[in-house]
Every structure is written in C-alpha cells, then in structure tokens.
Design a protein around this motif. Structure first.
Motif, PDB file in Angstrom:
ATOM      1  N   ASP A   6       0.840  -1.195   0.000  1.00  0.00           N
ATOM      2  CA  ASP A   6       0.000   0.000   0.000  1.00  0.00           C
ATOM      3  C   ASP A   6       0.874   1.244   0.000  1.00  0.00           C
ATOM      4  OD1 ASP A   6      -2.480  -1.154  -0.109  1.00  0.00           O
ATOM      5  OD2 ASP A   6      -2.903  -0.979   2.037  1.00  0.00           O
ATOM      6  N   GLY A   7       0.543   2.183  -0.880  1.00  0.00           N
ATOM      7  CA  GLY A   7       1.267   3.438  -0.941  1.00  0.00           C
ATOM      8  C   GLY A   7       2.547   3.392  -1.765  1.00  0.00           C
ATOM      9  N   LYS A   8       2.922   2.231  -2.278  1.00  0.00           N
ATOM     10  CA  LYS A   8       4.142   2.096  -3.092  1.00  0.00           C
ATOM     11  C   LYS A   8       3.792   2.268  -4.565  1.00  0.00           C
ATOM     12  CE  LYS A   8       6.867   0.510   0.305  1.00  0.00           C
ATOM     13  NZ  LYS A   8       8.170   0.979   0.708  1.00  0.00           N
ATOM     14  N   ARG A   9       4.744   2.815  -5.314  1.00  0.00           N
ATOM     15  CA  ARG A   9       4.578   3.007  -6.761  1.00  0.00           C
ATOM     16  C   ARG A   9       5.738   2.284  -7.438  1.00  0.00           C
ATOM     17  NH1 ARG A   9       5.074   7.971 -10.546  1.00  0.00           N
ATOM     18  NH2 ARG A   9       3.330   7.602 -11.957  1.00  0.00           N
ATOM     19  N   ILE A  10       5.409   1.284  -8.254  1.00  0.00           N
ATOM     20  CA  ILE A  10       6.421   0.422  -8.864  1.00  0.00           C
ATOM     21  C   ILE A  10       6.397   0.593 -10.382  1.00  0.00           C
ATOM     22  CG2 ILE A  10       7.294  -1.939  -9.110  1.00  0.00           C
ATOM     23  CD1 ILE A  10       7.271  -0.827  -6.174  1.00  0.00           C
ATOM     24  N   ALA A  11       7.575   0.873 -10.952  1.00  0.00           N
ATOM     25  CA  ALA A  11       7.722   1.017 -12.397  1.00  0.00           C
ATOM     26  C   ALA A  11       8.072  -0.326 -13.023  1.00  0.00           C
ATOM     27  CB  ALA A  11       8.826   2.025 -12.713  1.00  0.00           C
ATOM     28  N   PHE A  12       7.510  -0.580 -14.177  1.00  0.00           N
ATOM     29  CA  PHE A  12       7.882  -1.703 -15.028  1.00  0.00           C
ATOM     30  C   PHE A  12       8.458  -1.085 -16.290  1.00  0.00           C
ATOM     31  CE2 PHE A  12       5.219  -3.840 -12.127  1.00  0.00           C
ATOM     32  CZ  PHE A  12       5.381  -5.206 -12.272  1.00  0.00           C
ATOM     33  N   LEU A  13       9.731  -1.351 -16.584  1.00  0.00           N
ATOM     34  CA  LEU A  13      10.373  -0.786 -17.762  1.00  0.00           C
ATOM     35  C   LEU A  13      10.441  -1.852 -18.845  1.00  0.00           C
ATOM     36  CD1 LEU A  13      11.933   1.529 -19.156  1.00  0.00           C
ATOM     37  CD2 LEU A  13      14.023   0.600 -18.103  1.00  0.00           C
ATOM     38  N   VAL A  38       3.103   1.014 -12.911  1.00  0.00           N
ATOM     39  CA  VAL A  38       3.189   1.957 -14.020  1.00  0.00           C
ATOM     40  C   VAL A  38       4.086   1.367 -15.102  1.00  0.00           C
ATOM     41  CG1 VAL A  38       3.902   4.287 -14.694  1.00  0.00           C
ATOM     42  CG2 VAL A  38       2.955   3.893 -12.402  1.00  0.00           C
ATOM     43  N   LEU A  39       3.576   1.292 -16.334  1.00  0.00           N
ATOM     44  CA  LEU A  39       4.365   0.788 -17.450  1.00  0.00           C
ATOM     45  C   LEU A  39       5.125   1.945 -18.088  1.00  0.00           C
ATOM     46  CD1 LEU A  39       5.289  -1.535 -19.235  1.00  0.00           C
ATOM     47  CD2 LEU A  39       3.212  -1.225 -20.612  1.00  0.00           C
ATOM     48  N   VAL A  40       6.458   1.872 -18.001  1.00  0.00           N
ATOM     49  CA  VAL A  40       7.352   2.892 -18.534  1.00  0.00           C
ATOM     50  C   VAL A  40       8.059   2.301 -19.752  1.00  0.00           C
ATOM     51  CG1 VAL A  40       9.386   4.318 -18.041  1.00  0.00           C
ATOM     52  CG2 VAL A  40       7.691   3.873 -16.231  1.00  0.00           C
ATOM     53  N   SER A  41       8.210   3.104 -20.797  1.00  0.00           N
ATOM     54  CA  SER A  41       8.861   2.623 -22.017  1.00  0.00           C
ATOM     55  C   SER A  41       9.477   3.796 -22.773  1.00  0.00           C
ATOM     56  CB  SER A  41       7.839   1.932 -22.919  1.00  0.00           C
ATOM     57  OG  SER A  41       8.439   1.479 -24.117  1.00  0.00           O
ATOM     58  N   PRO A  42      10.519   3.534 -23.552  1.00  0.00           N
ATOM     59  CA  PRO A  42      11.005   4.585 -24.439  1.00  0.00           C
ATOM     60  C   PRO A  42      10.031   4.829 -25.595  1.00  0.00           C
ATOM     61  CG  PRO A  42      12.364   2.607 -24.665  1.00  0.00           C
ATOM     62  CD  PRO A  42      11.382   2.356 -23.570  1.00  0.00           C
ATOM     63  N   GLU A  43       9.101   3.921 -25.795  1.00  0.00           N
ATOM     64  CA  GLU A  43       8.077   4.042 -26.834  1.00  0.00           C
ATOM     65  C   GLU A  43       6.852   4.718 -26.253  1.00  0.00           C
ATOM     66  OE1 GLU A  43       9.114   2.991 -29.785  1.00  0.00           O
ATOM     67  OE2 GLU A  43      10.906   2.235 -28.790  1.00  0.00           O
ATOM     68  N   SER A  44       6.011   5.282 -27.114  1.00  0.00           N
ATOM     69  CA  SER A  44       4.727   5.804 -26.661  1.00  0.00           C
ATOM     70  C   SER A  44       3.636   4.936 -27.287  1.00  0.00           C
ATOM     71  CB  SER A  44       4.570   7.275 -27.055  1.00  0.00           C
ATOM     72  OG  SER A  44       4.731   7.420 -28.442  1.00  0.00           O
ATOM     73  N   GLU A  54       6.525 -15.900 -30.541  1.00  0.00           N
ATOM     74  CA  GLU A  54       5.233 -15.564 -31.154  1.00  0.00           C
ATOM     75  C   GLU A  54       4.692 -14.267 -30.559  1.00  0.00           C
ATOM     76  OE1 GLU A  54       3.585 -17.536 -33.480  1.00  0.00           O
ATOM     77  OE2 GLU A  54       5.360 -18.837 -33.501  1.00  0.00           O
ATOM     78  N   LYS A  55       4.136 -13.396 -31.415  1.00  0.00           N
ATOM     79  CA  LYS A  55       3.527 -12.173 -30.907  1.00  0.00           C
ATOM     80  C   LYS A  55       2.378 -12.515 -29.971  1.00  0.00           C
ATOM     81  CE  LYS A  55       4.717  -8.900 -34.502  1.00  0.00           C
ATOM     82  NZ  LYS A  55       4.223  -7.973 -35.519  1.00  0.00           N
ATOM     83  N   ALA A  56       2.276 -11.754 -28.885  1.00  0.00           N
ATOM     84  CA  ALA A  56       1.200 -11.927 -27.917  1.00  0.00           C
ATOM     85  C   ALA A  56       0.374 -10.634 -27.906  1.00  0.00           C
ATOM     86  CB  ALA A  56       1.789 -12.255 -26.551  1.00  0.00           C
ATOM     87  N   ASP A  57       0.090 -10.102 -26.737  1.00  0.00           N
ATOM     88  CA  ASP A  57      -0.757  -8.925 -26.614  1.00  0.00           C
ATOM     89  C   ASP A  57       0.052  -7.631 -26.699  1.00  0.00           C
ATOM     90  OD1 ASP A  57      -3.021 -10.561 -26.172  1.00  0.00           O
ATOM     91  OD2 ASP A  57      -2.472 -10.755 -24.050  1.00  0.00           O
ATOM     92  N   LYS A  58      -0.671  -6.539 -26.955  1.00  0.00           N
ATOM     93  CA  LYS A  58      -0.075  -5.201 -26.894  1.00  0.00           C
ATOM     94  C   LYS A  58      -0.505  -4.568 -25.575  1.00  0.00           C
ATOM     95  CE  LYS A  58       0.698  -4.307 -31.688  1.00  0.00           C
ATOM     96  NZ  LYS A  58       1.094  -3.232 -32.556  1.00  0.00           N
ATOM     97  N   PHE A  59       0.376  -3.732 -25.026  1.00  0.00           N
ATOM     98  CA  PHE A  59       0.121  -3.105 -23.734  1.00  0.00           C
ATOM     99  C   PHE A  59       0.291  -1.600 -23.847  1.00  0.00           C
ATOM    100  CE2 PHE A  59       0.894  -7.438 -22.894  1.00  0.00           C
ATOM    101  CZ  PHE A  59       0.183  -7.747 -21.752  1.00  0.00           C
ATOM    102  N   LYS A  60      -0.612  -0.858 -23.202  1.00  0.00           N
ATOM    103  CA  LYS A  60      -0.587   0.601 -23.231  1.00  0.00           C
ATOM    104  C   LYS A  60       0.517   1.107 -22.306  1.00  0.00           C
ATOM    105  CE  LYS A  60      -3.387   4.665 -22.203  1.00  0.00           C
ATOM    106  NZ  LYS A  60      -2.391   5.248 -21.295  1.00  0.00           N
ATOM    107  N   VAL A  61       1.358   1.972 -22.848  1.00  0.00           N
ATOM    108  CA  VAL A  61       2.431   2.601 -22.080  1.00  0.00           C
ATOM    109  C   VAL A  61       1.840   3.743 -21.254  1.00  0.00           C
ATOM    110  CG1 VAL A  61       4.568   3.956 -22.283  1.00  0.00           C
ATOM    111  CG2 VAL A  61       4.176   1.974 -23.782  1.00  0.00           C
ATOM    112  N   ASP A  62       2.226   3.801 -19.971  1.00  0.00           N
ATOM    113  CA  ASP A  62       1.743   4.862 -19.082  1.00  0.00           C
ATOM    114  C   ASP A  62       2.643   6.092 -19.090  1.00  0.00           C
ATOM    115  OD1 ASP A  62      -0.478   3.326 -18.019  1.00  0.00           O
ATOM    116  OD2 ASP A  62       1.008   2.185 -16.875  1.00  0.00           O
ATOM    117  N   GLU A  63       3.968   5.870 -19.128  1.00  0.00           N
ATOM    118  CA  GLU A  63       4.932   6.969 -19.026  1.00  0.00           C
ATOM    119  C   GLU A  63       6.098   6.718 -19.975  1.00  0.00           C
ATOM    120  OE1 GLU A  63       4.737   9.655 -16.973  1.00  0.00           O
ATOM    121  OE2 GLU A  63       3.025   9.043 -15.748  1.00  0.00           O
ATOM    122  N   ASN A  64       6.698   7.807 -20.467  1.00  0.00           N
ATOM    123  CA  ASN A  64       7.865   7.693 -21.338  1.00  0.00           C
ATOM    124  C   ASN A  64       9.137   7.715 -20.497  1.00  0.00           C
ATOM    125  OD1 ASN A  64      10.149   9.074 -23.042  1.00  0.00           O
ATOM    126  ND2 ASN A  64       8.705   8.162 -24.503  1.00  0.00           N
ATOM    127  N   ALA A  65      10.083   6.844 -20.825  1.00  0.00           N
ATOM    128  CA  ALA A  65      11.335   6.729 -20.069  1.00  0.00           C
ATOM    129  C   ALA A  65      12.102   8.046 -20.028  1.00  0.00           C
ATOM    130  CB  ALA A  65      12.206   5.628 -20.662  1.00  0.00           C
TER     131      ALA A  65
END
Length: 187
Positions: A6-13, A38-44, A54-65
């Motif tokens: 609770d109260g923690k914010r974790i980035a996934f790069l 939070v999903l962080v990526s150099p991509e938007s 094999e290609k799987a799902d696409k995921f929405k990026v939350d923040e730019n690296a």
C-alpha cells in the motif's frame, strides 16, 4: 485491510519484444499486494508482448522513459525477452532510469534477459545474480558473480532465470519492495 505494498509506486520498464508472462505475472502480483504499477517505455502508445517467439498482446504505455524519474517510484521491475532488454540497453533514457534506482538505493527486480539492461547501467559489479543462462558470461564479464538458482537477492536486487521461476521472483520482489531502500544498493 492493509496490503503489503500500500502506498508504493512500482515502475515496469519494457519495450517491444518483452516476454509477456514476465511482465503480467509480476504486474498482477505486485498490484494485488497494493502497489500502484506503471508501465514505462522509451516508446509511446503501445508495446508488443511476446510468448517466446510468437507475438502476444499489446500493452498501453503509461509513461515515457525520457520524462520519468526514479525518485517518483519505490521500485523497478525489468521483464525479460530477448529483444526487450537488448533495445532498452541501447536507450540512454532507459539506462539512466535504471541506474538512478541504484543511486537512490531502491529495490530492482530483473528476470531472464532483463539483466542485460543492468549490465549497461553498470550496476552488477560485485553482486551475486542469476539470469537466463546465455547471459552468464556477459554478467561475469561485467563483474557479477553468476549463479544458477531460481531466485537471488543481493541488497535489494532480485534476479531470476526464467518464467518457471516467476512465483519465487514475484514473492521476493514484493518482499524487497515492501522493505524499501537498501543502504548497500548503489550504482
């Protein structure tokens, strides 16, 4: 009912080519433990997950690296997949983002090929780690002690080898994120 994170914010790069289960299983476990993830990526936009080759799902990026700071997070997760960390280690913003977690003594969890980005950030020297076996020489050459174990924890750095290790990886990552800063976690 209070949750461990609770109260923690974790980035996934991550970026295109991440091993999907190495993002989704930790994401769900950490979110279920109470953290804001939070999903962080150099991509938007979206990034492409993979199920092995094999290609799987696409995921929405939350923040730019390039526009985030480690100081706004309590921990970092680096999923594997071959293409994902190979691309991340060529992105200065991503490498700096990773390195800053170590400078700020914050816990980091990397699985499979994820430690490639740790090598580029120069944060594995003198640490005990594990990874996908093909990274053994790279990690050793970068100054790490590589071991073939399900999950290794070294002063806030959690590493695991492969998807079969995800249960142990998730449990240890949650434990380290709950514990918080580590004085010995340095860049």
């Amino acid at each position: 009912m209070s949750k461990t994170l609770d109260g923690k914010r974790i980035a996934f790069l991550a970026t295109d080519g991440f091993e999907q289960v190495e993002l989704t299983q930790p994401w769900d476990a950490i979110k279920n433990a109470g953290a804001d993830v939070v999903l962080v990526s150099p991509e938007s936009g979206t990034i492409q997950g993979m199920n092995h080759d094999e290609k799987a799902d696409k995921f929405k990026v939350d923040e730019n690296a390039g526009s985030v700071s480690a100081e706004n997070f309590d921990g970092l997760v680096l999923p594997g997949g071959v293409a994902n960390p190979d691309a991340l280690r060529m992105c200065d913003d991503s490498v700096s983002f990773v390195r800053d977690f170590f400078k700020q003594h914050k816990p980091v969890a990397a699985i499979c090929h994820g430690p490639w980005t740790l090598i580029e950030a120069d944060v594995v020297r003198g640490r005990k780690v594990t990874s996908w076996p093909s990274l053994k020489t790279d990690l050793t050459n970068a100054g790490a002690e590589w071991v073939d174990q399900e999950c290794v924890v070294d002063e806030g750095l959690v590493t695991s080898r492969k998807p079969d290790d995800l249960d142990a990886f998730c449990a240890k990552a949650i434990e380290e994120f709950a514990e918080g800063k580590h004085a010995q976690q340095t860049a």
